[in-house]
Design a protein around this motif. Structure first.
Motif, PDB file in Angstrom:
ATOM      1  N   SER A  28       0.899  -0.912   0.238  1.00 11.67           N
ATOM      2  CA  SER A  28       0.206   0.191   0.716  1.00 11.67           C
ATOM      3  C   SER A  28       0.861   1.301  -0.207  1.00 11.67           C
ATOM      4  N   TYR A  29       0.874   2.358  -0.744  1.00 10.90           N
ATOM      5  CA  TYR A  29       1.171   3.300  -0.760  1.00 10.90           C
ATOM      6  C   TYR A  29       1.099   4.309   0.632  1.00 10.90           C
ATOM      7  N   GLU A  30      -0.222   3.866   1.083  1.00  7.91           N
ATOM      8  CA  GLU A  30      -0.663   4.457   1.788  1.00  7.91           C
ATOM      9  C   GLU A  30       0.416   4.481   3.645  1.00  7.91           C
ATOM     10  N   SER A  31       0.514   3.014   3.348  1.00  9.61           N
ATOM     11  CA  SER A  31       1.120   2.732   4.242  1.00  9.61           C
ATOM     12  C   SER A  31       2.742   3.333   4.374  1.00  9.61           C
TER      13      SER A  31
END
Length: 438
Positions: free
Chosen positions: A94-97
């Motif tokens: 995940s990019y957000e992670s």
């Protein structure tokens, strides 16, 4: 006699003589060795001067079944080990992670930050080139197909093992928190659903209770009205009977006065008085006819008429009036309605809610704290690498040397063929011989 010109031996055949080529290369071995040494030195310079790149990796595998047994036995949130591994893999990709971990650990990523770039721009360089998620080959058997490998390449001066291990822990913690949040939402939704059903049962009970009370009170009102009507009719009846009795007494009094009967007597007694003798006779009269009222005598009848005229209430003359009064008094308070209104814990009287209460109790007793939940097993943590994976010095030097040898050989061959061309051309020295004069 004229001499015939002799042609150069190289014009006799177009075939390539390998031995001659080998001799030509040997004569120009300095070119071959020089090119090999030059490219080798260039390759060595690149190998020793190029930035060193290191690589670390971490392997994740599904958690044991007993690690997720408590969560799965809750019958609220089902999470098989393979699904848990897939969720963690999605979190790792995940990019957000990644951005969240980058923001939470600025010290580890100081080397990725460049002057004049904001945090997101610096993160893009890290996210594009640094970490790679390697998925298993779906063509392999299932027993070897459940794993995730995370690889990270980084330049010298960066603690890649700490970054990768920290990111794995961060992603697992994020997914654990997400599972906990999902479980909490599901449990709350179930509790709200059960609460709605219990409230509906409670509303149905209240409606049924009020309906029953209304029916009971209505029945009491109907019965009370009927008793009141019966009492009114009964009193009217008794009043009419009293008036009829007074009229009957008045008539009997007139008859008794007309025949001179003042005291009670009988028809036989009246006949005996006419033929009375000295001897005493006892008579017994047997008849099935009622004795007329005037035989009671005018005095008795007038006394009864006076008493009836002074009477103000005829209720005591009929036992039914007392019975009606008793029934009306009992209708003043409906004990069943009183009990229904005085119930303290009305939830005890709800119908078919015992399973709902049991489910509510079970859900409230669930442990929704996922702090110690083990979603995956870290089969191999990232370790400090023994050396860089790039550049591979020996390979670069060997390839550059081989390329130099090939380049030197090509140069030597070109020089050889240029020389041969010059020697065999139409204006070469060997072909510029003049014919002798005759």
């Amino acid at each position: 006699m004229n001499n015939t010109p002799q042609l150069h031996p190289h014009l006799a055949s177009d075939e390539i003589d390998l031995f001659e080529l080998f001799q030509a290369l040997w004569k120009r071995k300095a070119w071959v060795i020089g090119c090999a040494m030059l490219t080798g030195l260039l390759g060595a310079g690149y190998a020793f001067l190029a930035p060193q790149v290191y690589q670390v990796s971490s392997v994740l595998r599904p958690a044991a079944i007993n690690e997720l047994d408590a969560l799965n036995r809750s019958e609220v949130y089902m999470l098989p080990p393979a699904d848990a591994l897939a969720k963690v893999g999605a979190q790792l990709d995940s990019y957000e992670s990644k951005l969240g971990f980058f923001r939470a650990n600025p010290v580890l990523f100081e080397a990725f930050q460049r002057p004049g770039q904001n945090l997101e721009q610096s993160f893009e360089a890290f996210n594009r080139d640094a970490i790679t998620l390697v998925l298993p080959d779906p063509k392999k058997s299932e027993s070897f197909n459940s794993f995730l490998r995370l690889e990270m390449q980084y330049p010298k001066g960066i603690d890649g093992a700490a970054i990768l291990n920290g990111f794995v822990d961060y992603a697992i913690a994020q997914e654990r928190g997400q599972v906990g949040a999902d479980l909490k939402v599901i449990v709350n939704n179930r509790l709200n659903e059960l609460k709605g059903k219990i409230d509906a049962a409670r509303a149905n009970y209240e409606t049924a209770k009020e309906s029953k009370i209304a029916r009971l009170l209505e029945a009491d009102n109907v019965k009370r009205a009927r008793l009141q009507d019966e009492l009114t009719a009964l009193r009217l009846q008794m009043k009419m009977e009293r008036a009829s009795r007074l009229a009957e007494l008045a008539e009997a009094i007139e008859i008794a006065k007309s025949i001179g009967i003042k005291n009670p007597t009988t028809p036989s007694a009246m006949g005996g008085e006419a033929s009375r003798s000295s001897s005493q006779v006892m008579r017994t009269v047997v008849t099935n006819q009622a004795i007329p009222l005037y035989f009671m005598g005018s005095e008795v009848l007038e006394a009864e008429r006076a008493a009836l005229k002074q009477r103000t209430n005829d209720d005591f003359t009929n036992s039914r009036v007392a019975e009606i009064g008793k029934e009306l008094r009992m209708l003043d308070i409906n004990r069943e309605v009183e009990v229904l209104n005085n119930r303290k814990n009305e939830d005890m009287f709800l119908q078919d809610v015992e399973p709902l209460w049991a489910e509510v109790s079970r859900l409230r007793g669930l442990n929704i704290d996922m702090t110690d939940l083990k979603l995956v097993t870290v089969d191999r943590q990232a370790q400090e690498p023994m050396g860089p994976i790039k550049p591979k010095k020996a390979l670069i030097i060997a390839l550059s040397t081989v390329a130099g040898l090939m380049l030197g050989t090509l140069v030597a061959l070109l020089l050889h063929f240029v020389q041969v061309r010059r020697e065999t051309g139409p204006f070469s020295l060997a072909g510029d011989r003049r014919l002798p004069r005759p």
